[in-house]
Design a protein around this motif. Structure first.
Motif, PDB file in Angstrom:
ATOM      1  N   MET A  96     -10.283  35.347  48.266  1.00 19.70           N
ATOM      2  CA  MET A  96      -9.974  36.463  47.387  1.00 19.70           C
ATOM      3  C   MET A  96      -8.543  36.352  46.894  1.00 19.70           C
ATOM      4  O   MET A  96      -7.662  35.875  47.603  1.00 19.70           O
ATOM      5  N   ILE A  97      -8.322  36.776  45.627  1.00 20.09           N
ATOM      6  CA  ILE A  97      -6.968  36.842  45.115  1.00 20.09           C
ATOM      7  C   ILE A  97      -6.624  38.288  44.760  1.00 20.09           C
ATOM      8  O   ILE A  97      -7.512  39.122  44.562  1.00 20.09           O
ATOM      9  N   PHE A  98      -5.336  38.561  44.677  1.00 15.95           N
ATOM     10  CA  PHE A  98      -4.799  39.899  44.434  1.00 15.95           C
ATOM     11  C   PHE A  98      -4.144  39.873  43.060  1.00 15.95           C
ATOM     12  O   PHE A  98      -3.252  39.053  42.808  1.00 15.95           O
ATOM     13  N   VAL A  99      -4.567  40.744  42.145  1.00 10.22           N
ATOM     14  CA  VAL A  99      -4.052  40.764  40.783  1.00 10.22           C
ATOM     15  C   VAL A  99      -3.445  42.127  40.498  1.00 10.22           C
ATOM     16  O   VAL A  99      -4.069  43.158  40.760  1.00 10.22           O
ATOM     17  N   THR A 100      -2.213  42.136  39.958  1.00 10.17           N
ATOM     18  CA  THR A 100      -1.623  43.402  39.522  1.00 10.17           C
ATOM     19  C   THR A 100      -1.729  43.492  38.001  1.00 10.17           C
ATOM     20  O   THR A 100      -1.676  42.486  37.299  1.00 10.17           O
ATOM     21  N   GLY A 101      -1.893  44.717  37.507  1.00  2.00           N
ATOM     22  CA  GLY A 101      -2.004  44.905  36.063  1.00  2.00           C
ATOM     23  C   GLY A 101      -3.287  44.378  35.478  1.00  2.00           C
ATOM     24  O   GLY A 101      -3.348  44.022  34.298  1.00  2.00           O
ATOM     25  N   GLY A 102      -4.338  44.365  36.256  1.00  2.00           N
ATOM     26  CA  GLY A 102      -5.596  43.769  35.833  1.00  2.00           C
ATOM     27  C   GLY A 102      -6.459  44.635  34.951  1.00  2.00           C
ATOM     28  O   GLY A 102      -7.589  44.242  34.623  1.00  2.00           O
ATOM     29  N   ALA A 103      -5.951  45.813  34.526  1.00  2.00           N
ATOM     30  CA  ALA A 103      -6.658  46.614  33.526  1.00  2.00           C
ATOM     31  C   ALA A 103      -5.932  46.602  32.191  1.00  2.00           C
ATOM     32  O   ALA A 103      -6.366  47.262  31.247  1.00  2.00           O
ATOM     33  N   GLY A 104      -4.821  45.866  32.110  1.00  4.81           N
ATOM     34  CA  GLY A 104      -4.110  45.724  30.850  1.00  4.81           C
ATOM     35  C   GLY A 104      -4.689  44.610  30.007  1.00  4.81           C
ATOM     36  O   GLY A 104      -5.732  44.036  30.328  1.00  4.81           O
ATOM     37  N   PHE A 105      -3.998  44.290  28.937  1.00  3.85           N
ATOM     38  CA  PHE A 105      -4.520  43.306  27.978  1.00  3.85           C
ATOM     39  C   PHE A 105      -4.707  41.926  28.610  1.00  3.85           C
ATOM     40  O   PHE A 105      -5.835  41.435  28.755  1.00  3.85           O
ATOM     41  N   ARG A 164      -5.511  35.112  49.316  1.00  2.48           N
ATOM     42  CA  ARG A 164      -4.852  33.793  49.420  1.00  2.48           C
ATOM     43  C   ARG A 164      -3.770  33.622  48.364  1.00  2.48           C
ATOM     44  O   ARG A 164      -2.996  32.658  48.403  1.00  2.48           O
ATOM     45  N   ALA A 165      -3.732  34.554  47.393  1.00  2.00           N
ATOM     46  CA  ALA A 165      -2.746  34.456  46.322  1.00  2.00           C
ATOM     47  C   ALA A 165      -2.562  35.814  45.673  1.00  2.00           C
ATOM     48  O   ALA A 165      -3.455  36.667  45.713  1.00  2.00           O
ATOM     49  N   LEU A 166      -1.399  35.986  45.053  1.00  2.00           N
ATOM     50  CA  LEU A 166      -1.093  37.204  44.301  1.00  2.00           C
ATOM     51  C   LEU A 166      -0.665  36.782  42.899  1.00  2.00           C
ATOM     52  O   LEU A 166       0.234  35.952  42.740  1.00  2.00           O
ATOM     53  N   VAL A 167      -1.333  37.333  41.883  1.00  2.00           N
ATOM     54  CA  VAL A 167      -1.014  37.029  40.487  1.00  2.00           C
ATOM     55  C   VAL A 167      -0.507  38.311  39.837  1.00  2.00           C
ATOM     56  O   VAL A 167      -1.243  39.295  39.727  1.00  2.00           O
ATOM     57  N   HIS A 168       0.755  38.282  39.413  1.00  2.00           N
ATOM     58  CA  HIS A 168       1.477  39.505  39.032  1.00  2.00           C
ATOM     59  C   HIS A 168       1.618  39.624  37.510  1.00  2.00           C
ATOM     60  O   HIS A 168       2.526  39.064  36.909  1.00  2.00           O
ATOM     61  N   PHE A 169       0.686  40.395  36.898  1.00  2.00           N
ATOM     62  CA  PHE A 169       0.746  40.688  35.474  1.00  2.00           C
ATOM     63  C   PHE A 169       1.411  42.027  35.179  1.00  2.00           C
ATOM     64  O   PHE A 169       1.894  42.234  34.059  1.00  2.00           O
ATOM     65  N   ALA A 170       1.395  42.960  36.104  1.00  2.00           N
ATOM     66  CA  ALA A 170       1.795  44.342  35.829  1.00  2.00           C
ATOM     67  C   ALA A 170       3.204  44.401  35.259  1.00  2.00           C
ATOM     68  O   ALA A 170       4.151  43.897  35.859  1.00  2.00           O
ATOM     69  N   ALA A 171       3.343  45.042  34.099  1.00  2.00           N
ATOM     70  CA  ALA A 171       4.660  45.140  33.457  1.00  2.00           C
ATOM     71  C   ALA A 171       4.587  46.111  32.288  1.00  2.00           C
ATOM     72  O   ALA A 171       3.538  46.291  31.666  1.00  2.00           O
ATOM     73  N   GLU A 172       5.713  46.715  31.986  1.00  2.00           N
ATOM     74  CA  GLU A 172       5.923  47.334  30.682  1.00  2.00           C
ATOM     75  C   GLU A 172       6.309  46.199  29.744  1.00  2.00           C
ATOM     76  O   GLU A 172       7.177  45.388  30.070  1.00  2.00           O
ATOM     77  N   SER A 173       5.683  46.143  28.543  1.00  2.00           N
ATOM     78  CA  SER A 173       5.814  44.901  27.782  1.00  2.00           C
ATOM     79  C   SER A 173       6.105  45.048  26.295  1.00  2.00           C
ATOM     80  O   SER A 173       6.138  44.039  25.590  1.00  2.00           O
ATOM     81  N   HIS A 174       6.339  46.256  25.801  1.00  2.00           N
ATOM     82  CA  HIS A 174       6.510  46.408  24.356  1.00  2.00           C
ATOM     83  C   HIS A 174       7.977  46.636  24.017  1.00  2.00           C
ATOM     84  O   HIS A 174       8.591  47.601  24.472  1.00  2.00           O
ATOM     85  N   PHE A 194      -0.626  29.948  50.443  1.00  2.00           N
ATOM     86  CA  PHE A 194      -0.424  31.209  49.713  1.00  2.00           C
ATOM     87  C   PHE A 194       0.490  30.973  48.511  1.00  2.00           C
ATOM     88  O   PHE A 194       1.434  30.184  48.563  1.00  2.00           O
ATOM     89  N   ARG A 195       0.203  31.688  47.394  1.00  2.00           N
ATOM     90  CA  ARG A 195       1.029  31.592  46.200  1.00  2.00           C
ATOM     91  C   ARG A 195       1.267  32.990  45.609  1.00  2.00           C
ATOM     92  O   ARG A 195       0.375  33.841  45.616  1.00  2.00           O
ATOM     93  N   PHE A 196       2.468  33.172  45.078  1.00  2.00           N
ATOM     94  CA  PHE A 196       2.842  34.363  44.314  1.00  2.00           C
ATOM     95  C   PHE A 196       3.123  33.875  42.893  1.00  2.00           C
ATOM     96  O   PHE A 196       4.125  33.214  42.639  1.00  2.00           O
ATOM     97  N   VAL A 197       2.213  34.183  41.951  1.00  2.00           N
ATOM     98  CA  VAL A 197       2.350  33.730  40.566  1.00  2.00           C
ATOM     99  C   VAL A 197       2.842  34.895  39.723  1.00  2.00           C
ATOM    100  O   VAL A 197       2.178  35.931  39.614  1.00  2.00           O
ATOM    101  N   HIS A 198       4.007  34.713  39.135  1.00  2.00           N
ATOM    102  CA  HIS A 198       4.683  35.756  38.358  1.00  2.00           C
ATOM    103  C   HIS A 198       4.546  35.443  36.878  1.00  2.00           C
ATOM    104  O   HIS A 198       4.949  34.374  36.419  1.00  2.00           O
TER     105      HIS A 198
END
Length: 355
Positions: free
Chosen positions: A1-10, A74-84, A125-129
């Motif tokens: 399993m992986i952990f994703v932040t901001g996974g309801a954004g674009f 096993r990994a965290l993929v970090h999308f969550a952000a204010e972006s505009h 383990f990986r933290f992908v930013h």
């Protein structure tokens, strides 16, 4: 399993959908559901046992650590952000809170979780930013594209907040050994993009018969990256990227904003013609935004050489897919154009003097 932040954004929702379409591995999807987070993006996953959605705030480090300990990814993929960028000019504090403090809290939670792992689990383990090319500043007309060695020179509160988060991620690798990877992408476009950004904004306004606002002379140059290509690059970085490395992800598609808009209008003239006129007649040049970077261009050679990734879509193929998706999903567009969205458009565009 992986952990994703901001996974309801674009970009995050496209990543989640692409991941589950190509992998049997599950996802814990954490999103605060601010204005740009939209569960309608994920409606096709209803009933899919591989998708675990949690409404949560990355600034709450204790909650993030509890989720990591519960799901043991096993990994965290970090999308969550204010972006505009425009929103960051009007309200910079939200960008500092989410992009800087939120990334810090997430790094601390990830470090605490990672330190409980042993053996192969800890090694792998990986933290992908996920970051942006805007941290590098602005290029001159004849300058070489940004590389991973380009010095940071952010020019907006948004890009400054992302630059800060990039530096934190780098520091956690070098200081604590947390196996981080950073990707810096160019301008994304495609399905599910909130209509504050150029392409979906122009699409929505064109079909509604409203003006198509173009900042300044429209000569700002961006490198355009189809979102599914970006998702493939992130998957590849997670799979084979080296801890501590940075990979620039670009589409090799430099275009002026005005040419992007003219292309959109031409496709709409073909697919959804307006009686007696071209959509290009709705273009209006408006006062430029403060500190507007003139040109971004990304050299994506490193990720191609080291990881074998390169974009599949050209701008011509990607933009046609994007226009068709928006035409086929007008209910989605109508649902995201809430009162809060309309108030934002009024605040940002209606009071600008025409050039």
């Amino acid at each position: 399993m992986i952990f994703v932040t901001g996974g309801a954004g674009f970009i995050g929702s496209n990543f989640v959908l692409d991941w589950l379409a190509q992998s049997g591995e599950g996802i814990v999807n954490v999103d605060k559901l601010t204005y740009a987070g939209n569960l309608d993006n994920l409606v096709s996953l209803q009933g899919d046992a591989r998708h675990h959605f949690v409404r949560g705030d990355i600034c709450d480090g204790d909650a993030m650590l509890a989720l990591l300990e519960q799901y043991r990814p096993r990994a965290l993929v970090h999308f969550a952000a204010e972006s505009h960028v425009d929103r960051s000019i009007h309200s910079p504090s939200a960008f500092i809170t989410t992009n800087v403090s939120g990334t810090f809290a997430l790094l601390e939670a990830a470090r605490a979780y990672w330190n409980t792992l042993t053996g192969r689990e800890k090694d792998e383990f990986r933290f992908v930013h996920i970051s942006t090319d805007e941290v590098y500043g602005s290029l001159g007309e004849n300058d070489a594209p940004f590389t991973e060695m380009t010095a940071y020179a952010p020019n907006s509160p948004y890009s400054a907040s992302k630059a800060s988060s990039d530096h934190l991620v780098r520091a956690y690798f070098h200081t604590y050994g947390l196996p981080t990877i950073t990707t810096n992408c160019s301008n994304n476009y495609g399905p599910y993009q909130f209509p504050e950004k150029l392409i979906p904004l122009v699409m929505a306004n064109a079909l509604a018969g409203k003006p198509l606002p173009i900042y300044g002379d429209g000569g700002q140059v961006r490198d355009w990256l189809y979102v599914s290509d970006h998702c493939a690059a992130v998957r590849r970085a997670l799979e084979a990227g080296r801890p501590g490395e940075v990979y620039n992800v670009g589409g090799w598609n430099e275009m002026k904003n005005i040419d992007v808009v003219r292309t959109l209008c031409a496709i709409l003239d073909e697919l959804r013609p307006a009686p007696g006129r071209s959509y290009a007649s709705q273009v209006r040049f408006v006062a430029d935004r403060p500190g507007h970077d003139r040109r971004y261009a990304v050299d994506a050679g490193k990720i191609e050489r080291e990881l074998g990734w390169k974009p599949v879509e050209t701008f011509d193929t990607g933009i046609r897919k994007t226009v068709q998706w928006y035409l086929d999903h007008q209910d989605w567009v109508a649902n995201v154009q809430s009162g809060a969205y309309l108030s934002w458009v009024e605040q940002n565009y209606a009071k600008r003097e025409a050039s």
